[in-house]
Structures are given as structure tokens and as C-alpha cells.
Design a protein around this motif. Structure first.
Motif, PDB file in Angstrom:
ATOM      1  N   LEU A  21      31.757  42.994  58.225  1.00 36.58           N
ATOM      2  CA  LEU A  21      31.311  44.056  59.566  1.00 36.58           C
ATOM      3  C   LEU A  21      31.900  43.364  60.855  1.00 36.58           C
ATOM      4  O   LEU A  21      32.398  44.113  61.572  1.00 36.58           O
ATOM      5  N   ILE A  22      32.037  42.152  60.798  1.00 34.39           N
ATOM      6  CA  ILE A  22      32.790  41.546  62.169  1.00 34.39           C
ATOM      7  C   ILE A  22      34.290  41.985  61.974  1.00 34.39           C
ATOM      8  O   ILE A  22      34.802  42.543  63.018  1.00 34.39           O
ATOM      9  N   TRP A  23      34.903  42.082  60.767  1.00 34.94           N
ATOM     10  CA  TRP A  23      36.163  42.640  60.820  1.00 34.94           C
ATOM     11  C   TRP A  23      36.165  44.208  61.063  1.00 34.94           C
ATOM     12  O   TRP A  23      37.125  44.474  61.857  1.00 34.94           O
ATOM     13  N   ASN A  27      38.049  45.393  64.693  1.00 34.43           N
ATOM     14  CA  ASN A  27      39.254  46.423  64.529  1.00 34.43           C
ATOM     15  C   ASN A  27      38.733  47.670  65.422  1.00 34.43           C
ATOM     16  O   ASN A  27      39.872  48.206  66.082  1.00 34.43           O
ATOM     17  N   PHE A  28      37.715  48.154  65.389  1.00 37.11           N
ATOM     18  CA  PHE A  28      37.115  49.370  66.333  1.00 37.11           C
ATOM     19  C   PHE A  28      37.472  49.007  67.819  1.00 37.11           C
ATOM     20  O   PHE A  28      37.800  49.614  68.271  1.00 37.11           O
ATOM     21  N   GLU A  76      35.990  57.411  62.029  1.00 33.48           N
ATOM     22  CA  GLU A  76      35.542  56.920  60.822  1.00 33.48           C
ATOM     23  C   GLU A  76      35.047  55.543  61.037  1.00 33.48           C
ATOM     24  O   GLU A  76      34.208  55.211  60.099  1.00 33.48           O
ATOM     25  N   ARG A  77      35.764  54.573  61.632  1.00 35.81           N
ATOM     26  CA  ARG A  77      35.411  53.189  61.545  1.00 35.81           C
ATOM     27  C   ARG A  77      33.907  53.295  62.416  1.00 35.81           C
ATOM     28  O   ARG A  77      33.165  52.424  61.992  1.00 35.81           O
ATOM     29  N   SER A  78      33.590  53.837  63.374  1.00 35.48           N
ATOM     30  CA  SER A  78      32.156  53.947  63.775  1.00 35.48           C
ATOM     31  C   SER A  78      31.271  54.234  62.707  1.00 35.48           C
ATOM     32  O   SER A  78      30.105  53.727  62.565  1.00 35.48           O
ATOM     33  N   LYS A  79      31.751  55.364  61.771  1.00 39.84           N
ATOM     34  CA  LYS A  79      30.565  55.765  60.783  1.00 39.84           C
ATOM     35  C   LYS A  79      30.565  54.506  59.962  1.00 39.84           C
ATOM     36  O   LYS A  79      29.477  54.242  59.345  1.00 39.84           O
ATOM     37  N   GLN A  80      31.628  53.625  59.696  1.00 38.52           N
ATOM     38  CA  GLN A  80      31.388  52.647  58.500  1.00 38.52           C
ATOM     39  C   GLN A  80      30.411  51.366  59.275  1.00 38.52           C
ATOM     40  O   GLN A  80      29.481  51.001  58.634  1.00 38.52           O
ATOM     41  N   ILE A  81      30.648  51.370  60.460  1.00 33.55           N
ATOM     42  CA  ILE A  81      29.739  50.373  61.197  1.00 33.55           C
ATOM     43  C   ILE A  81      28.289  50.943  61.143  1.00 33.55           C
ATOM     44  O   ILE A  81      27.403  50.001  60.911  1.00 33.55           O
TER      45      ILE A  81
END
Length: 96
Positions: A21-23, A27-28, A76-81
């Protein structure tokens, strides 16, 4: 004049989830959030057990943050978070 908006996002995690999650968040913020108008800064805080992660971000105004939220829905990165099911508070500064 607008007051800055402070956004506090809290993640309650299972053991072993925090590093990924930190990674994702770093990156986001580096690749997307930091380029967005009105973004000022962000900090990540974790507990010693690695089960709580808090993201503390500062925005120029609530309006800037709302525009960012609309943008982030398609990221996409926001959705992963968001899959980590964060809770969120918005806090406004009070002038003395």
C-alpha cells in the motif's frame, strides 16, 4: 480567501499489506497527485505493528480537492488504493 483543506485517510490493514500500500500511494502521489492543481503536500504515517497507515494531505481549498476526486475516480492506481477500504476525514483550518 479559501482556507486550506487537510484530508486524513486511514487504512486498517492486515499483517503484510502495508508495504504494498505504501508503494501504491507513493507512486500515485509522485506520478498523478503532485501534478494536480491545488495539491500542496502529503505525509504517510504508520504504526509500529504495520496495521495502520494514515495519509495526511494538504490542499489549497475544498474546491481543488473536489476536482481531484472527480479525476481520481478514473485512475487505475486510485482504484487499487481504494481496494484497501480507507476511511476519510476532511478537516479545515480555523484561524485564531
Amino acid at each position: 480567501m479559501h482556507s486550506p483543506l487537510y484530508v486524513i485517510v486511514r487504512f486498517e490493514l492486515k499483517n503484510g499489506e502495508i508495504d504494498q500500500l505504501i508503494w501504491l500511494i507513493r507512486n500515485f502521489f509522485r506520478e498523478e497527485v503532485s501534478q494536480f492543481p491545488g495539491f500542496i503536500s502529503a505525509k504517510l504515517h504508520r504504526n509500529s505493528e504495520g496495521t495502520i497507515l494514515i495519509n495526511y494531505a494538504t490542499w489549497e481549498s475544498a474546491e481543488h480537492f473536489q476536482k481531484f476526486i472527480a479525476f481520481a475516480r478514473d485512475s487505475e492506481r486510485s482504484k487499487q488504493i481504494q481496494a484497501y477500504k480507507p476511511s476519510q476525514d476532511r478537516v479545515f483550518e480555523i484561524s485564531l
